[in-house]
Design an enzyme around this catalytic site. Structure first.
Site, PDB file in Angstrom:
ATOM      1  N   HIS A  61       0.801  -1.217   0.000  1.00 14.15           N
ATOM      2  CA  HIS A  61       0.000   0.000   0.000  1.00 14.15           C
ATOM      3  C   HIS A  61       0.839   1.276   0.000  1.00 14.15           C
ATOM      4  O   HIS A  61       1.970   1.290   0.479  1.00 14.15           O
ATOM      5  CB  HIS A  61      -0.899   0.038   1.238  1.00 14.15           C
ATOM      6  CG  HIS A  61      -1.826  -1.120   1.349  1.00 14.15           C
ATOM      7  ND1 HIS A  61      -2.198  -1.659   2.547  1.00 14.15           N
ATOM      8  CD2 HIS A  61      -2.472  -1.851   0.401  1.00 14.15           C
ATOM      9  CE1 HIS A  61      -3.037  -2.668   2.354  1.00 14.15           C
ATOM     10  NE2 HIS A  61      -3.206  -2.815   1.054  1.00 14.15           N
ATOM     11  N   LYS A  71       5.897   6.055   7.134  1.00 13.68           N
ATOM     12  CA  LYS A  71       5.363   5.223   8.209  1.00 13.68           C
ATOM     13  C   LYS A  71       6.492   4.717   9.098  1.00 13.68           C
ATOM     14  O   LYS A  71       7.572   4.393   8.611  1.00 13.68           O
ATOM     15  CB  LYS A  71       4.622   4.018   7.633  1.00 13.68           C
ATOM     16  CG  LYS A  71       3.396   4.373   6.820  1.00 13.68           C
ATOM     17  CD  LYS A  71       2.792   3.132   6.189  1.00 13.68           C
ATOM     18  CE  LYS A  71       1.597   3.501   5.329  1.00 13.68           C
ATOM     19  NZ  LYS A  71       1.087   2.327   4.601  1.00 13.68           N
ATOM     20  N   TYR A 131       1.381   1.284  13.557  1.00 14.64           N
ATOM     21  CA  TYR A 131       2.168   2.185  12.732  1.00 14.64           C
ATOM     22  C   TYR A 131       1.759   3.637  12.896  1.00 14.64           C
ATOM     23  O   TYR A 131       0.601   3.949  13.101  1.00 14.64           O
ATOM     24  CB  TYR A 131       2.179   1.774  11.265  1.00 14.64           C
ATOM     25  CG  TYR A 131       0.860   1.502  10.595  1.00 14.64           C
ATOM     26  CD1 TYR A 131       0.351   2.378   9.642  1.00 14.64           C
ATOM     27  CD2 TYR A 131       0.150   0.338  10.873  1.00 14.64           C
ATOM     28  CE1 TYR A 131      -0.837   2.105   8.989  1.00 14.64           C
ATOM     29  CE2 TYR A 131      -1.031   0.058  10.220  1.00 14.64           C
ATOM     30  CZ  TYR A 131      -1.530   0.957   9.282  1.00 14.64           C
ATOM     31  OH  TYR A 131      -2.705   0.688   8.639  1.00 14.64           O
ATOM     32  N   ASP A 169      -6.699  -5.959  -2.180  1.00 16.36           N
ATOM     33  CA  ASP A 169      -5.288  -6.249  -2.443  1.00 16.36           C
ATOM     34  C   ASP A 169      -5.100  -7.213  -3.617  1.00 16.36           C
ATOM     35  O   ASP A 169      -4.058  -7.210  -4.261  1.00 16.36           O
ATOM     36  CB  ASP A 169      -4.600  -6.785  -1.186  1.00 16.36           C
ATOM     37  CG  ASP A 169      -4.362  -5.694  -0.152  1.00 16.36           C
ATOM     38  OD1 ASP A 169      -4.532  -4.500  -0.481  1.00 16.36           O
ATOM     39  OD2 ASP A 169      -4.007  -6.033   0.989  1.00 16.36           O
TER      40      ASP A 169
END
Length: 191
Positions: A61, A71, A131, A169
């Site tokens: 992603h 991130k 995250y 996905d």
């Protein structure tokens, strides 16, 4: 904290200094001052957490500009294989990846800068994954590369027949068919 450089500039592994005694352990999981000094200045604005079972694969992603995200990720329960793929057009490391095992035992964290696709595979019965992001989630800016793209050469450490992926996905294109919105020539994506 110790910062471990990887093969791709700007993508780093972070090992905290852990203090253990008869009561258990303590460590500082994040210090803005130390992170800015040892990695780079980043203003994280959102924290996220997911819980997944063995075989779940999430990714790869990213968010398109102007909503791109850096991130800082970690696994607080269980084990995951975490991966960052360089998707900056014109980058000398375009299409290459860095993979690291993150677990509740090694307490490692992984920093993924803007211009990279990110994903992970759960290697334990359950994994709780956290995250920090330096930009807010914008669903209209969602993007992805196929986590099953064999050309990336990623060993996900999961039997493909046991992999669990979301419908979303499963629809991402492979890197060869992908037109990246990230340009290495843009100062935002040079590290």
């Amino acid at each position: 904290m110790e910062v471990i450089k990887t093969e791709i500039e700007g993508v780093v592994i972070i090992e905290p200094r852990i203090f253990k005694d008869s009561r258990g352990y303590f460590f500082e999981s994040y210090s803005k001052r130390e992170f800015d000094e040892k990695v780079r200045p980043v203003d994280f604005v959102q924290d996220n957490e997911s819980c997944s079972s063995y075989g779940v694969m999430r990714g790869l992603h990213f968010q398109r500009p102007p909503f791109a995200q850096s991130k800082l990720v970690r696994c607080v329960k269980g084990r995951v294989l975490d991966v960052a793929v360089d998707i900056r057009k014109g980058s000398p490391t375009y299409g290459r990846h860095v993979a690291v095992e993150l677990s509740e035992d090694n307490h490692r964290q992984f920093f993924i800068p803007r211009g990279f696709a990110h994903g992970f595979a759960v290697l334990s019965d359950i994994a709780v994954f956290q995250y920090k992001c330096d930009n807010y989630y914008h669903p209209e800016a969602d993007g992805g590369i196929s986590i099953q793209d064999a050309s990336l050469g990623i060993d996900w450490m999961i039997d493909p027949s046991k992999a669990i992926l979301s419908e979303k996905d499963l629809k991402h294109s492979v890197l060869a068919d992908f037109d990246s919105p990230f340009d290495y020539a843009d100062d935002l994506y040079q590290l």
